[in-house]
Design a protein around this motif. Structure first.
Motif, PDB file in Angstrom:
ATOM      1  N   ARG A  28       0.832  -1.212   0.000  1.00 52.82           N
ATOM      2  CA  ARG A  28       0.000   0.000   0.000  1.00 52.82           C
ATOM      3  C   ARG A  28       0.863   1.257   0.000  1.00 52.82           C
ATOM      4  O   ARG A  28       0.542   2.249  -0.661  1.00 52.82           O
ATOM      5  N   ASN A  29       1.973   1.214   0.729  1.00 48.40           N
ATOM      6  CA  ASN A  29       2.837   2.395   0.838  1.00 48.40           C
ATOM      7  C   ASN A  29       4.097   2.305  -0.010  1.00 48.40           C
ATOM      8  O   ASN A  29       5.002   3.124   0.139  1.00 48.40           O
ATOM      9  N   TRP A  30       4.178   1.285  -0.871  1.00 46.50           N
ATOM     10  CA  TRP A  30       5.355   1.177  -1.745  1.00 46.50           C
ATOM     11  C   TRP A  30       4.986   0.515  -3.057  1.00 46.50           C
ATOM     12  O   TRP A  30       4.353  -0.536  -3.089  1.00 46.50           O
ATOM     13  N   LYS A  31       5.386   1.161  -4.125  1.00 47.83           N
ATOM     14  CA  LYS A  31       5.331   0.570  -5.452  1.00 47.83           C
ATOM     15  C   LYS A  31       6.594   1.000  -6.174  1.00 47.83           C
ATOM     16  O   LYS A  31       7.155   2.064  -5.897  1.00 47.83           O
ATOM     17  N   ALA A  94       5.793   9.612  -4.633  1.00 51.64           N
ATOM     18  CA  ALA A  94       4.925   9.262  -3.508  1.00 51.64           C
ATOM     19  C   ALA A  94       4.107   8.032  -3.887  1.00 51.64           C
ATOM     20  O   ALA A  94       3.875   7.765  -5.070  1.00 51.64           O
ATOM     21  N   PRO A  95       3.660   7.245  -2.901  1.00 56.42           N
ATOM     22  CA  PRO A  95       2.865   6.054  -3.215  1.00 56.42           C
ATOM     23  C   PRO A  95       1.690   6.390  -4.131  1.00 56.42           C
ATOM     24  O   PRO A  95       1.034   7.420  -3.968  1.00 56.42           O
ATOM     25  N   PRO A 378      11.915   4.946  -4.526  1.00 58.05           N
ATOM     26  CA  PRO A 378      12.402   4.109  -3.427  1.00 58.05           C
ATOM     27  C   PRO A 378      12.340   2.630  -3.786  1.00 58.05           C
ATOM     28  O   PRO A 378      11.387   2.166  -4.409  1.00 58.05           O
ATOM     29  N   LEU A 379      13.384   1.900  -3.421  1.00 59.64           N
ATOM     30  CA  LEU A 379      13.371   0.456  -3.576  1.00 59.64           C
ATOM     31  C   LEU A 379      12.796  -0.161  -2.312  1.00 59.64           C
ATOM     32  O   LEU A 379      12.618   0.512  -1.294  1.00 59.64           O
ATOM     33  N   SER A 380      12.497  -1.438  -2.370  1.00 55.02           N
ATOM     34  CA  SER A 380      11.809  -2.068  -1.240  1.00 55.02           C
ATOM     35  C   SER A 380      12.686  -2.118   0.007  1.00 55.02           C
ATOM     36  O   SER A 380      12.186  -2.030   1.123  1.00 55.02           O
TER      37      SER A 380
END
Length: 432
Positions: A28-31, A94-95, A378-380
């Motif tokens: 939800r907060n990262w793609k 941003a997400p 951003p990466l995971s």
């Protein structure tokens, strides 16, 4: 502009080989997003930008998609909706909530004189995204100023329908039978203090291209190899400052995406990239810059070849063809792929640097575009990443990080300055 022929959109598309991992890994907060932008000479008119987007999207069939869940795989379905241009936010990448974005997996943003696109990696890679941005800006300039901009394979003619090879899965097309192992040791992990509100920091270094190319040529290496070596030195210094015992030092490696279009005659706008992870083993002792540069240079010369990259690509394609995997229900695949991504994912590198190279625009377009940027989202796992490109004689290095500490960027740019390379810095740093 010629009248557009009646189009026949593909009702659905299979995800390309590289895209298959991202729906399972997203949160939800990262793609997995990346951003490309162009700064113009005058403030952007959002109404004209909206018209330009709709014209551009009609040509980029692979971008007019929404993500759907099937029984065995995710797939892409043609999106009949309309994406709306939006004001830019306080920080990049941003997400993204696909539902709030009319199902689209990219967004077009504007702020002042800047046009930006942010793209989910399921749709495309940096090269495909750059083609989309250049075409979008060309359409905007045509509509606003009547600019007659020549069209080619990098700035597409939006009066023509999409060509079949623009949406092909080039991985499957060019993969062969020979494979290679994916095994390699984990790398040093850069930790830090996370932002409670998930604020994303950006530090941009602007460097005269001629100055840094001069240094790279003196060492007989490429610009990417030179930057990678500097980045490895900075990460190595970070690790040695935080790890007391030399026996506990881990490898320092930097992930470098490789554009496979340089090796195969494809015009795909979808993903078609691989990667390599050059680095050093700090347990063996302290490295000089020349030693790091030599390690990176020779690693790149041995790994970045058609045969080595094809074997890596073919490994992923062959795995996808396993009958057991193909017949496994999606919910089980998701569990396995998420576990694999979390276990492997970004663990094989400490950070990443993605260099899109020199961006060229025709004179009819370049007189309106004063700056271009590439930002890797951003990466995971990795907390700091770098995206770069050069335009109009300037190298733009954009460091994105999800932690408060800017130690890595500081060490990186300090080293360049010590080499006599001028760097102009800017940041969205906030002071609490």
């Amino acid at each position: 502009m010629k009248e557009r022929p009646k189009e026949s959109h593909k009702k659905w598309m299979v995800l390309d080989n590289a895209a298959k991992i991202y729906p399972a890994a997203k949160r939800r907060n990262w793609k997995a997003l990346f951003r490309l932008s162009a700064d113009l000479t005058e403030e952007v008119d959002p109404l004209i930008l909206q018209q330009a987007l709709e014209s551009t999207l009609a040509r980029f069939e692979g971008f007019a998609q929404k993500l759907k869940r099937g029984l065995f795989w995710y797939y892409l379905e043609h999106n009949e909706g309309r994406p709306d241009v939006m004001p830019d936010g306080p920080y990049p990448c941003a997400p993204m909530d696909f539902r709030k974005n009319n199902g689209f997996m990219f967004r077009v943003l504007y702020h002042g004189a800047r046009i930006a696109v942010e793209i989910f990696h399921v749709l495309s890679d940096g090269s495909g995204g750059l083609c989309f941005l250049k075409t979008l800006v060309a359409e905007y300039l045509r509509l606003r100023y009547g600019a007659d901009i020549p069209r080619d394979r990098e700035i597409l003619d939006c009066s023509l329908p999409p060509e079949p090879d623009e949406t092909e899965d080039a991985y499957v097309k060019y993969a062969r039978n020979a494979t290679r192992t994916r095994r390699e040791p984990d790398s040093y992990y850069i930790s830090g203090t996370g932002e409670p509100d998930r604020f994303i920091h950006i530090i941009t270094g602007t460097i005269p291209v001629d100055e840094i190319l001069k240094r790279a040529r003196e060492k007989q290496v490429s610009l990417t190899e030179y930057l990678t070596a500097v980045l490895i030195m900075a990460v190595d210094k970070l690790q040695r400052a935080s790890v007391r015992s030399e026996k506990r030092l881990k490898p320092v490696k930097v992930c470098i995406p490789i554009n496979l279009r340089n090796f195969y005659p494809t015009h795909t706008m979808r993903n078609f990239a691989s990667y390599v992870n050059p680095g050093i083993e700090p347990r063996f002792g302290q490295y000089s810059f020349d030693e790091v540069l030599s390690a990176v240079h020779h690693y790149m010369r041995s790994e970045v070849t058609e045969k080595m990259l094809n074997a890596k690509m073919s490994t992923n394609v062959q795995t996808e063809k396993y009958k057991v995997l193909r017949l496994t229900p999606l919910f089980i695949k998701n569990i396995v792929m998420k576990f694999t991504f979390n276990r492997v994912g970004d663990r094989k590198s400490s950070t990443s640097i993605s260099n899109l190279g020199a961006v060229q625009l025709p004179p009819e377009m370049s007189k309106h575009v004063v700056r271009m940027d590439f930002i890797l989202g951003p990466l995971s796992r990795n907390k700091v990443v770098c995206g770069s490109l050069s335009y109009n004689g300037k190298l733009m290095l954009n460091f994105l990080r999800t932690i408060r500490e800017s130690t890595l960027e500081r060490e990186f740019f300090r080293y360049l300055v010590r080499q006599g390379i001028p760097v102009k810095m800017e940041s969205n740093q906030r002071f609490c």
